[in-house]
Design an enzyme around this catalytic site. Sequence first.
Site, PDB file in Angstrom:
ATOM      1  N   HIS A  91       1.523  -3.919  -4.319  1.00 10.09           N
ATOM      2  CA  HIS A  91       1.043  -2.707  -3.885  1.00 10.09           C
ATOM      3  C   HIS A  91      -0.486  -2.794  -3.064  1.00 10.09           C
ATOM      4  O   HIS A  91      -0.641  -2.020  -2.094  1.00 10.09           O
ATOM      5  CB  HIS A  91       0.828  -1.690  -4.845  1.00 10.09           C
ATOM      6  CG  HIS A  91       2.104  -1.079  -5.451  1.00 10.09           C
ATOM      7  ND1 HIS A  91       2.839  -1.753  -6.157  1.00 10.09           N
ATOM      8  CD2 HIS A  91       2.678  -0.047  -5.328  1.00 10.09           C
ATOM      9  CE1 HIS A  91       4.144  -0.930  -6.371  1.00 10.09           C
ATOM     10  NE2 HIS A  91       3.923   0.167  -5.798  1.00 10.09           N
ATOM     11  N   GLY A 120      -0.773  -7.115  -6.898  1.00  5.60           N
ATOM     12  CA  GLY A 120      -0.557  -8.101  -5.840  1.00  5.60           C
ATOM     13  C   GLY A 120       0.105  -7.914  -4.888  1.00  5.60           C
ATOM     14  O   GLY A 120       0.086  -8.464  -3.877  1.00  5.60           O
ATOM     15  N   LEU A 133       8.359   1.513  -0.700  1.00  4.74           N
ATOM     16  CA  LEU A 133       7.771   1.098  -2.246  1.00  4.74           C
ATOM     17  C   LEU A 133       7.861   1.999  -3.021  1.00  4.74           C
ATOM     18  O   LEU A 133       7.391   2.975  -2.822  1.00  4.74           O
ATOM     19  CB  LEU A 133       6.339   0.228  -1.876  1.00  4.74           C
ATOM     20  CG  LEU A 133       5.860  -0.333  -3.098  1.00  4.74           C
ATOM     21  CD1 LEU A 133       6.914  -1.977  -3.277  1.00  4.74           C
ATOM     22  CD2 LEU A 133       4.522  -0.960  -2.609  1.00  4.74           C
ATOM     23  N   GLN A 180       8.476  10.087  -4.300  1.00  8.41           N
ATOM     24  CA  GLN A 180       8.596  11.561  -4.986  1.00  8.41           C
ATOM     25  C   GLN A 180       9.810  12.315  -4.244  1.00  8.41           C
ATOM     26  O   GLN A 180       9.534  12.274  -3.189  1.00  8.41           O
ATOM     27  CB  GLN A 180       7.446  12.164  -5.046  1.00  8.41           C
ATOM     28  CG  GLN A 180       6.026  11.367  -5.623  1.00  8.41           C
ATOM     29  CD  GLN A 180       6.107  11.657  -7.231  1.00  8.41           C
ATOM     30  OE1 GLN A 180       6.804  12.487  -7.649  1.00  8.41           O
ATOM     31  NE2 GLN A 180       5.445  10.585  -7.961  1.00  8.41           N
ATOM     32  N   ASP A 214       1.826   1.831 -12.921  1.00  7.52           N
ATOM     33  CA  ASP A 214       2.841   2.875 -12.326  1.00  7.52           C
ATOM     34  C   ASP A 214       4.291   2.109 -12.643  1.00  7.52           C
ATOM     35  O   ASP A 214       5.084   2.340 -11.496  1.00  7.52           O
ATOM     36  CB  ASP A 214       2.553   2.754 -10.798  1.00  7.52           C
ATOM     37  CG  ASP A 214       3.041   3.985 -10.159  1.00  7.52           C
ATOM     38  OD1 ASP A 214       3.675   4.888 -10.852  1.00  7.52           O
ATOM     39  OD2 ASP A 214       2.828   4.072  -8.883  1.00  7.52           O
ATOM     40  N   GLU A 217       2.557  13.806 -12.961  1.00  9.73           N
ATOM     41  CA  GLU A 217       2.347  13.495 -11.563  1.00  9.73           C
ATOM     42  C   GLU A 217       3.340  14.175 -10.724  1.00  9.73           C
ATOM     43  O   GLU A 217       4.599  13.873 -10.902  1.00  9.73           O
ATOM     44  CB  GLU A 217       2.754  11.750 -11.247  1.00  9.73           C
ATOM     45  CG  GLU A 217       2.498  11.515  -9.784  1.00  9.73           C
ATOM     46  CD  GLU A 217       2.841   9.794  -9.487  1.00  9.73           C
ATOM     47  OE1 GLU A 217       2.091   9.357  -8.579  1.00  9.73           O
ATOM     48  OE2 GLU A 217       3.531   9.397 -10.552  1.00  9.73           O
TER      49      GLU A 217
END
Length: 379
Positions: A246, A244, A305, A136, A269, A124
Amino acid sequence: MLIQSNKVWLADQFVPAAIEMEGGKIKDILPLGVKETDVDYGDLRIVPGFLDIHCHGAYNFDTNDASEEGLRYWARQITDEGVTAFLATTVTQSEEVLTKAVANVAKVIEAGYEGAEILGIHFEGPYLDMAFKGAQPGQHIVKPAIEQFNRYQAAAGGHIRYVTMATETDENFALTRYLNEHDVVVSIGHSAATYGQAVMAYAHGARSISHVYNGMTPFHHRANGLVGAAFRLRTMYGEIICDGLHSTPAALNNYFMSKGPDYAIMVSDALMAKGAPTGSRFIFGGNEIEIYPDGSAHLTSDGTLAGSTLRLNEGLRILVEDALIPFNYALNACTINPARCLGIETRKGSIRTGMDADLVVLEQDYKVRQTYCMGKTML
């Protein structure tokens, strides 16, 4: 070994059956009660083992850490949530860090380990879009380049199986096409792609979309974005984080009911913070994150997040009980669909003779009673 239950998932339904395992494979499937069994699970559900193709770590280990011990512990412990195979997933970092990370995964795969099968590496980044980078680290995001990717793949011993990238930054889709030609799945993610750009990426070999709804251009009825492409491109796989948080249960329902039973993929993830208590802080991709009471992970700098601590058996429960997804849609999303996406459906993702003996025994509340990896009990 022979196990049986009144509820074995065969041919998209639960049937009374016994499963005989030998040499890591499913040797035979028999009617219930025709042969003496080693374990009778009664009315507990026996389903295929779960595949998590997008997970960064757990139990204080992150793929980027390049720790043999950490990766081995993760592979062994992740079985307690029913995961029998996974892709160790990197996060954008310097070429030096990523090279060490992928080399470590390759070393563990080739040396041997216990637990869930490490199917390879989900790479990723670092070929992402700055506007949708999420957690990131932007300082290490670069343009897609075949030459650089080949250096990573050489260090990985060929074990990079799946790449998340912003395909709209890939000039002439050069890397996209190259990866497709070399049997590496291209997944559009952390991307500013328009709907049209996503369609063109699909035409040039992209086969999946990473964590649908998150890290991408949203849906608008006059500008459909990458979310719109995830809905409309029926034969394109799409990962989705089923915690529930994201995505709300309503959003999960919208996606799954639009996508159908064959192309949605549940992913965790999950970060190294999985298994840690509320308030714990970790470094992820060079950034500090904190675990909130609901189990989500956020950057301490701005509250963004940053990932989840989801267990896949809990994701299955959320899909069925909260999002009201048909059970076969939900189960396929963590079994046969990721297997098909990776091209390993001839040995993973379903209960049939000749398949790997990867099985999960579920309690009524979706807790895991037992996990079998290649026929071996894990709990």
